[in-house]
Scaffold this motif. Sequence first.
Motif: not given
Length: 166
Positions: A11-33
């Motif tokens: 869901t969009d909620t799941t995606i937003v949550f995962v993006l938040s985790v990725v941003s907090q960890m500074g994982m740009l490559e995973i975020g781009a994926c």
Amino acid sequence: MLVDVSGIKPTDTTIVFVLSVVSQMGMLEIGACIHGFVEKTVCTPEDDVFIGTGLADMYSKCGCLDSSLFVFWRMNEKNVLTWTAMTTGLAIHGKGKQALEVLYKMGAYGVKPYEATFTSFLSACCHGGLVEEGLQLFHEMKRNLVWHLRYNIMVALLTFLAVLES
């Protein structure tokens, strides 16, 4: 995060949550994926205010302001959180003038800032050395009497001015 064998998409909620985790960890490559995954299987980010905001926030927190601005300006709908995320990203990276440009455009779009938005703009002025602009914004907040005044940011801004003068 991928579609499982039953064909269930996140869901969009799941995606937003995962993006938040990725941003907090500074994982740009995973975020781009994740961005690519979203565009191929879920929706176009410019049509979903929550995913678009999550992507703009993720890119700015990971230091990729060009991608953040690209996502931000392509969005068809922006809410106050979208504008605040973008200005916070610009402020963190010392782009005070760009943050103020966003403030002026925000008003043109008819979006009213709230306390966190103004705090973000004051922070952008502080990080960007925009003392006069920060003072003007602070006095505007004071005149409106809507928000609690952010004296700590003003102290930082005026300290910056004192350092410049000495």
